[in-house]
Design an enzyme around this catalytic site. Structure first.
Site, PDB file in Angstrom:
ATOM      1  N   HIS A  85      -7.555  -0.135  11.064  1.00  0.00           N
ATOM      2  CA  HIS A  85      -7.050  -0.768   9.841  1.00  0.00           C
ATOM      3  C   HIS A  85      -7.099  -2.293   9.899  1.00  0.00           C
ATOM      4  O   HIS A  85      -6.863  -2.951   8.898  1.00  0.00           O
ATOM      5  CB  HIS A  85      -5.612  -0.308   9.582  1.00  0.00           C
ATOM      6  CG  HIS A  85      -5.549   1.124   9.157  1.00  0.00           C
ATOM      7  ND1 HIS A  85      -5.442   1.508   7.852  1.00  0.00           N
ATOM      8  CD2 HIS A  85      -5.631   2.277   9.874  1.00  0.00           C
ATOM      9  CE1 HIS A  85      -5.453   2.830   7.775  1.00  0.00           C
ATOM     10  NE2 HIS A  85      -5.557   3.318   8.994  1.00  0.00           N
ATOM     11  N   ASP A  92      -7.240 -10.599   7.429  1.00  0.00           N
ATOM     12  CA  ASP A  92      -6.544  -9.381   7.018  1.00  0.00           C
ATOM     13  C   ASP A  92      -7.569  -8.257   6.989  1.00  0.00           C
ATOM     14  O   ASP A  92      -8.633  -8.414   6.377  1.00  0.00           O
ATOM     15  CB  ASP A  92      -5.949  -9.598   5.618  1.00  0.00           C
ATOM     16  CG  ASP A  92      -4.681  -8.789   5.407  1.00  0.00           C
ATOM     17  OD1 ASP A  92      -4.479  -7.820   6.156  1.00  0.00           O
ATOM     18  OD2 ASP A  92      -3.908  -9.138   4.501  1.00  0.00           O
TER      19      ASP A  92
HETATM   20  C1  GDG Z   1      -2.519  -3.140   7.802  1.00  0.00           C
HETATM   21  C2  GDG Z   1      -3.581  -4.240   7.850  1.00  0.00           C
HETATM   22  C3  GDG Z   1      -4.637  -3.210   5.848  1.00  0.00           C
HETATM   23  C4  GDG Z   1       5.202  -4.724   1.416  1.00  0.00           C
HETATM   24  N1  GDG Z   1       6.423  -5.198   1.153  1.00  0.00           N
HETATM   25  C5  GDG Z   1       7.133  -4.203   0.606  1.00  0.00           C
HETATM   26  C6  GDG Z   1       6.318  -3.096   0.511  1.00  0.00           C
HETATM   27  N2  GDG Z   1       5.130  -3.446   1.019  1.00  0.00           N
HETATM   28  C7  GDG Z   1       3.954  -2.562   1.124  1.00  0.00           C
HETATM   29  C8  GDG Z   1       2.885  -2.970   0.142  1.00  0.00           C
HETATM   30  C9  GDG Z   1       1.638  -2.488   0.821  1.00  0.00           C
HETATM   31  C10 GDG Z   1       1.972  -2.598   2.295  1.00  0.00           C
HETATM   32  O1  GDG Z   1       3.372  -2.703   2.403  1.00  0.00           O
HETATM   33  C11 GDG Z   1       1.341  -3.818   2.949  1.00  0.00           C
HETATM   34  O2  GDG Z   1      -0.015  -3.518   3.165  1.00  0.00           O
HETATM   35  P1  GDG Z   1      -1.141  -4.577   3.568  1.00  0.00           P
HETATM   36  O3  GDG Z   1      -2.442  -3.931   3.476  1.00  0.00           O
HETATM   37  O4  GDG Z   1      -1.040  -5.731   2.659  1.00  0.00           O
HETATM   38  O5  GDG Z   1      -0.791  -5.104   5.041  1.00  0.00           O
HETATM   39  P2  GDG Z   1      -0.403  -4.528   6.544  1.00  0.00           P
HETATM   40  O6  GDG Z   1       0.943  -3.910   6.548  1.00  0.00           O
HETATM   41  O7  GDG Z   1      -0.577  -5.683   7.444  1.00  0.00           O
HETATM   42  O8  GDG Z   1      -1.446  -3.380   6.891  1.00  0.00           O
HETATM   43  C12 GDG Z   1      -4.102  -4.491   6.442  1.00  0.00           C
HETATM   44  C13 GDG Z   1      -3.632  -2.078   5.972  1.00  0.00           C
HETATM   45  O9  GDG Z   1      -3.172  -1.936   7.305  1.00  0.00           O
HETATM   46  C14 GDG Z   1      -4.236  -0.758   5.512  1.00  0.00           C
HETATM   47  O10 GDG Z   1      -5.367  -0.438   6.222  1.00  0.00           O
HETATM   48  O11 GDG Z   1      -4.889  -3.424   4.475  1.00  0.00           O
HETATM   49  O12 GDG Z   1      -5.113  -5.454   6.484  1.00  0.00           O
HETATM   50  O13 GDG Z   1      -3.056  -5.431   8.399  1.00  0.00           O
HETATM   51  O14 GDG Z   1       1.388  -1.156   0.511  1.00  0.00           O
HETATM   52  O15 GDG Z   1       3.161  -2.362  -1.083  1.00  0.00           O
HETATM   53  N3  GDG Z   1       6.734  -1.937  -0.012  1.00  0.00           N
HETATM   54  C15 GDG Z   1       8.009  -1.867  -0.468  1.00  0.00           C
HETATM   55  N4  GDG Z   1       8.861  -2.928  -0.365  1.00  0.00           N
HETATM   56  C16 GDG Z   1       8.468  -4.092   0.135  1.00  0.00           C
HETATM   57  O16 GDG Z   1       9.274  -5.021   0.227  1.00  0.00           O
HETATM   58  N5  GDG Z   1       8.444  -0.740  -1.002  1.00  0.00           N
END
Ligand code: GDG
Length: 734
Positions: free
Chosen positions: A164, A380
């Site tokens: 990821h 990212d």
């Molecule tokens: C890794 C990789 C890759 C965030 N704050 C809240 C909340 N979230 C949820 C978002 C989103 C998720 O968390 C964050 O996803 P990201 O993709 O932006 O980032 P990482 O956690 O670093 O994920 C990344 C991912 O894996 C998938 O392969 O995209 O690059 O680093 O879904 O909605 N959800 C809630 N409250 C929050 O305050 N409910």
């Protein structure tokens, strides 16, 4: 089809202890958010750490029970393991390194040991959970060693792996002291998936350089297995975000929760202002300080926006035990404080800062109320927030500013793309976003939303699973044709019964392993002994047939009683006769081809020319592997016209290109040999590279043809390595 077992560091739900009772809460983070919808619908089992540390058997049993309805199976880890495996190797070694933060990367043997131990625990738990032929899908950088651990013990399992986060370029990856182990670990999978082509390309490059594996397009040959690499940009559960956004915007305010109403009130107060939103885990890869600096510079350059725009900065606490994260928190708080202090008024805060996570409803409210999403990570893997923001823009309004360093930027080409290290670039992007006409916003969003809707989380997971399944089909041909003990026994009976036998044997890769320097591949004593024994069998002719030069073959086998075919058939020496050349016409072409090859040697350090009597060979085994492959393509293109004019052909072997007169090949040479030995009633041929395919093709249908390795072949059977060839031949002599 068997069951699916998903394994990831965290389960999609966490168990927390509240007043002595256990409670289930959803996990944060992209992987869990994304995959849990797929998990729910597919009757799979999910193995992972439930986030609770306990060594009480009673409590562990309770956790197991609590997770059962969620189809989750917990792995329990001690505090020390969590600290060294999770905070340590995963988040202080792999995470910074893979995101190009080499300055934060910690190398600690203790971390590595814990990482290996936990990966082993996962492998064992998966093995326990799985039945024969099940499919296992391993997620992310915390479990890089699990694929190999599984394959070693349970080759029947079909193993997929998805990373990821980014896979860094080889120049960064090579820094890791355990780079070989990590690559071997991953190569245990049948399919390895990445978010973008760049990550896949970097991985393949590391495999080539560290393991010297053959790579053909996206297929890696490793220890006689095929490992496929492919690109699957992860999607989101589009419908859920869309529907929730619709519901949020249409629900009467009285029906909302208290917290929700508070937020609404707040958003109402700011309704005459533009809102920009950024949401991330508080992580140094997300580029939060740079974003704040850009916002500050924007307010300075465009003062007309003072009191007219606010940035909602939602940062979710993450890895709070790791020092860099604690420092980052301080840095962000100081920046927010100073910007708000400098520009804020009684009625207006430039930055509205939250350091916590919010419930899903609240998240949607923020998404739908924001005019601009400002997502500027320094690195990212994908960034799902960008996709979620778009999915909630049901009126197709809203502008996305997205860092070009996020995997998602490859798919979201209509967004405003920024380099997160370029503050000026970001300032102008903010201005552009705030002034984009509605019509343009809609056009961009409609096309991005359509794509996100099509390739959502289900399409993504199904695509991965379908590709994984296809690798099973591709593997099965190899498995069906593999020389099993029963087949070997049947062949032996046939060979033993025959009255007159001929055995054609290729040399390099078939009777002997590959050496970097071809001259080191001399026959060893056991090999001579084996060939002598074979040759001494009654009514048996041994023919060594190779691309090797006649001089080398003569030196190694000239005094032996084997027939020798060298240079792919240009020279033949039967037992007790001299070397006889095949009529190959004039050799004037060698001069011009040699000149071309010399220029390639000059420009490709480590490569060399071998001159055979009837051919010229360019070897690049010792050159930089990627440069070698590139130059080989260039060379073929360069000499294409010379080849046609001189009636030549190119033979491409393993890291060699040989140029020779047309019509000389192992198949033609073998047929000529057989025409002089008419009584033969059993022919066997064993070879490993594609020049042996000529041989397999020309031999009569009933011949026993055996391919060494796993590459596609027209041979009837497969055998794994040169060692297995030797063992098999040994059984013939007994
Ligand atoms: C890794 C990789 C890759 C965030 N704050 C809240 C909340 N979230 C949820 C978002 C989103 C998720 O968390 C964050 O996803 P990201 O993709 O932006 O980032 P990482 O956690 O670093 O994920 C990344 C991912 O894996 C998938 O392969 O995209 O690059 O680093 O879904 O909605 N959800 C809630 N409250 C929050 O305050 N409910």
């Amino acid at each position: 089809m068997g069951r699916l077992i998903i394994a990831s560091n965290r389960l999609p739900v966490n168990i927390i202890e509240n007043d002595n009772s256990l409670e289930i809460v959803p996990s944060a983070g992209g992987l869990a958010t994304g995959l849990k919808s797929y998990h729910k619908q597919n009757n799979s089992v999910w193995i992972g750490w439930p986030g609770i540390i306990t060594d009480s058997t009673k409590k562990q049993k309770e956790v197991i029970k609590k997770l059962e309805p969620e189809f989750c199976s917990p792995i329990f880890l001690s505090e020390e393991l969590v600290s060294n495996y999770y905070d340590g190797f995963s988040n202080a070694t792999l995470w910074p390194l893979f995101h190009y933060f080499t300055q934060f990367t910690v190398f600690d043997e203790k971390y590595w040991d814990a990482y290996t131990e936990v990966n082993q625990l996962f492998a064992e738990a998966i093995i326990q959970e799985s039945r024969k032929g099940d499919t296992v899908w391993i997620q992310d950088y915390q479990l890089l060693l699990v694929p190999q651990m599984l394959k070693e013990k349970r080759p029947d399992l079909h193993v997929g792996f998805f990373l990821h986060i980014p896979f860094p370029s080889y120049e960064v990856f090579r820094i890791l002291p355990w780079r070989d182990e990590i690559i071997s670990g991953l190569l245990g999978a049948d399919l390895i998936g990445f978010h973008t082509y760049d990550y896949a390309r970097h991985f393949i490059s590391s495999v080539r350089r560290l393991k010297g594996c053959e790579v053909e397009f996206n297929k890696i040959t490793h220890e006689n297995r095929r490992v496929f690499v492919d690109v699957f940009p992860m999607g989101i559960d589009f419908q859920v975000f869309h529907d929730k956004a619709y519901e949020t915007q249409t629900k009467p305010i009285q029906e909302r929760s208290k917290e929700h109403r508070d937020l609404d009130k707040y958003l109402l107060e700011t309704s005459d202002r533009k809102l920009m939103l950024s949401i991330d885990r508080l992580d140094y890869t997300k580029g939060i300080p740079n974003r704040l600096k850009a916002f500050k510079a924007f307010l300075e350059r465009y003062p007309q926006y003072l009191e007219k725009v606010s940035l909602i900065l939602l940062t979710v606490p993450s890895r709070t035990d790791v020092e860099e994260y604690q420092n980052l928190r301080k840095e962000v708080e100081v920046l927010v404080g100073s910007i708000n202090g400098q520009y804020g008024t009684m009625q207006w805060s430039p930055i509205i800062f939250f350091y916590r996570s919010v419930p899903f409803d609240h998240l949607i409210e923020l998404y739908t109320s924001s005019d601009v999403a400002l997502l500027t990570p320094l690195r990212d893997g994908m960034n799902l927030v960008a996709k979620e923001y778009l999915a909630t823009q049901i009126n197709h309004k809203g502008v996305l500013i997205l860092s070009e360093m996020a995997g998602a930027s490859k798919e979201l080409g209509e967004a405003i793309s920024v380099n997160p290290n370029n503050i000026n670039d970001m300032v102008e992007a903010i201005y552009k976003a705030l002034t984009t006409p509605e019509k343009e916003q809609k056009e961009a969003n409609i096309s991005m939303r359509n794509r996100l809707k099509r390739y959502d989380i289900f399409a993504w997971a199904n695509d991965f699973m379908k590709t994984l399944d296809k690798t099973r089909e591709r593997l099965s041909e190899y498995q069906i044709k593999k020389l099993s003990p029963t087949v070997s026994q049947n062949l032996l009976t046939r060979i033993n019964k025959a009255k007159q036998r001929v055995i054609f044997l290729d040399y390099d890769g078939t009777l002997q392993r590959f050496y970097e320097d071809p001259l080191e591949a001399k026959p060893d004593k056991p090999l001579y002994a084996l060939l002598d024994k074979l040759e001494a069998l009654p009514q048996t002719e041994i023919v060594l047939i190779s691309g090797r030069s006649k001089e080398t073959f003569n030196e190694w086998f000239g005094s032996k009683k084997y027939h020798l075919i060298a240079e792919h058939g240009a020279w033949v020496k039967q037992v007790n006769t001299e070397w006889i050349p095949k009529n190959v016409g004039n050799l004037e072409w060698k001069e011009s081809i040699r000149h071309v090859l010399e220029s390639y040697v000059d420009r490709t350090p480590g490569s060399l020319i071998e001159e055979k009597e009837f051919s010229l060979v360019w070897h690049y085994r010792k050159a930089d592997i990627e440069l070698g492959v590139l130059r080989a393509l260039e060379l073929k293109e360069d000499i294409s016209s010379l080849i046609v004019n001189h009636n030549l052909e190119i033979l491409e072997g393993s890291k060699v290109i040989e140029i020779k007169t047309i019509g000389i090949n192992k198949g033609a040479a073998a047929l000529e040999f057989l025409s002089q030995h008419e009584e033969v009633d059993c022919i066997m041929a064993i070879g490993d590279d594609w020049t042996d395919e000529f041989l397999f093709k020309k031999l009569p249908q009933e011949a026993i043809t055996i391919k060494v390795g796993t590459n596609n072949t027209i041979a009837r059977y497969y055998i794994d390595t040169y060692k297995d060839v030797r063992n098999f031949l040994q059984t013939i002599t007994q």
